[in-house]
Design a protein around this motif. Structure first.
Motif, short mmCIF file in Angstrom:
data_model
loop_
_atom_site.label_atom_id
_atom_site.label_comp_id
_atom_site.label_asym_id
_atom_site.label_seq_id
_atom_site.Cartn_x
_atom_site.Cartn_y
_atom_site.Cartn_z
N GLU A 11 39.32 47.83 22.88
CA GLU A 11 39.45 46.78 23.89
C GLU A 11 40.41 47.22 25.00
N LYS A 12 41.47 47.90 24.63
CA LYS A 12 42.44 48.40 25.61
C LYS A 12 41.78 49.42 26.56
N GLN A 13 40.97 50.31 26.00
CA GLN A 13 40.27 51.30 26.82
C GLN A 13 39.25 50.63 27.73
N LEU A 14 38.58 49.62 27.21
CA LEU A 14 37.62 48.88 28.02
C LEU A 14 38.32 48.23 29.21
N ASN A 15 39.45 47.61 28.96
CA ASN A 15 40.19 46.96 30.04
C ASN A 15 40.62 47.97 31.10
N LEU A 16 40.99 49.16 30.68
CA LEU A 16 41.37 50.21 31.61
C LEU A 16 40.17 50.63 32.47
N LEU A 17 39.02 50.80 31.84
CA LEU A 17 37.81 51.16 32.58
C LEU A 17 37.41 50.06 33.57
N LEU A 18 37.46 48.83 33.12
CA LEU A 18 37.10 47.72 33.99
C LEU A 18 38.06 47.59 35.17
N SER A 19 39.32 47.86 34.91
CA SER A 19 40.31 47.84 35.98
C SER A 19 40.00 48.93 37.01
N GLY A 20 39.63 50.10 36.54
CA GLY A 20 39.26 51.18 37.45
C GLY A 20 38.01 50.85 38.25
N LEU A 21 37.04 50.22 37.61
CA LEU A 21 35.82 49.84 38.31
C LEU A 21 36.10 48.76 39.36
N LYS A 22 37.04 47.89 39.06
CA LYS A 22 37.43 46.86 40.03
C LYS A 22 38.02 47.53 41.27
N TYR A 23 38.81 48.57 41.05
CA TYR A 23 39.40 49.32 42.16
C TYR A 23 38.30 50.01 42.99
N VAL A 24 37.35 50.64 42.32
CA VAL A 24 36.25 51.33 43.01
C VAL A 24 35.42 50.33 43.81
N ARG A 25 35.14 49.17 43.20
CA ARG A 25 34.36 48.14 43.89
C ARG A 25 35.11 47.65 45.13
N SER A 26 36.41 47.41 45.01
CA SER A 26 37.20 46.96 46.16
C SER A 26 37.23 48.01 47.26
N ALA A 27 37.39 49.26 46.88
CA ALA A 27 37.41 50.34 47.87
C ALA A 27 36.09 50.41 48.62
N GLU A 28 35.00 50.23 47.91
CA GLU A 28 33.68 50.27 48.56
C GLU A 28 33.50 49.07 49.49
N LYS A 29 33.96 47.91 49.07
CA LYS A 29 33.83 46.71 49.91
C LYS A 29 34.69 46.81 51.17
N LEU A 30 35.84 47.46 51.06
CA LEU A 30 36.77 47.55 52.18
C LEU A 30 36.52 48.74 53.10
N ARG A 31 35.58 49.60 52.71
CA ARG A 31 35.28 50.77 53.52
C ARG A 31 34.75 50.35 54.88
N VAL A 32 35.32 50.91 55.93
CA VAL A 32 34.92 50.56 57.29
C VAL A 32 34.01 51.66 57.82
N GLU A 33 32.82 51.24 58.17
CA GLU A 33 31.85 52.18 58.70
C GLU A 33 30.86 51.41 59.57
N GLU A 34 30.20 52.10 60.47
CA GLU A 34 29.19 51.48 61.31
C GLU A 34 28.10 50.88 60.42
N PRO A 35 27.78 49.59 60.58
CA PRO A 35 26.81 48.95 59.68
C PRO A 35 25.35 49.29 59.99
N THR A 36 25.04 50.56 59.87
CA THR A 36 23.65 50.97 60.07
C THR A 36 22.82 50.51 58.88
N PRO A 37 21.53 50.39 59.03
CA PRO A 37 20.69 49.97 57.91
C PRO A 37 20.84 50.89 56.69
#
Length: 69
Positions: A11-37
């Motif tokens: 469970e501890k390892q799962l929480n660590l992985l999920l925390s890392g995925l939350k970081y990756v998801r946030s980084a992708e959402k906050l990435r600034v780039e021209e909104p091309t299709p």
């Protein structure tokens, strides 16, 4: 996704992985780039893959660590 791998994590390892995925998801959402299709499609696809992985990890069985027994 036809290739599946089984991992035994605590469970501890799962929480660590999920925390890392939350970081990756946030980084992708906050990435600034021209909104091309192409960018919007790629970003949506990545976020969908991350959510799918989070759901899979949350639903997977985990082994009990000695401290949890």
């Amino acid at each position: 996704m036809s290739d599946l791998a089984t991992i035994n994590i605590t469970e501890k390892q799962l929480n660590l992985l999920l925390s890392g995925l939350k970081y990756v998801r946030s980084a992708e959402k906050l990435r600034v780039e021209e909104p091309t299709p192409e960018y919007v499609r790629s970003r949506t696809e990545k976020l969908s893959e991350i959510e799918s992985l989070v759901d899979t990890l949350k639903a997977s069985p985990r082994k009990q660590s000695a401290s949890q027994v």
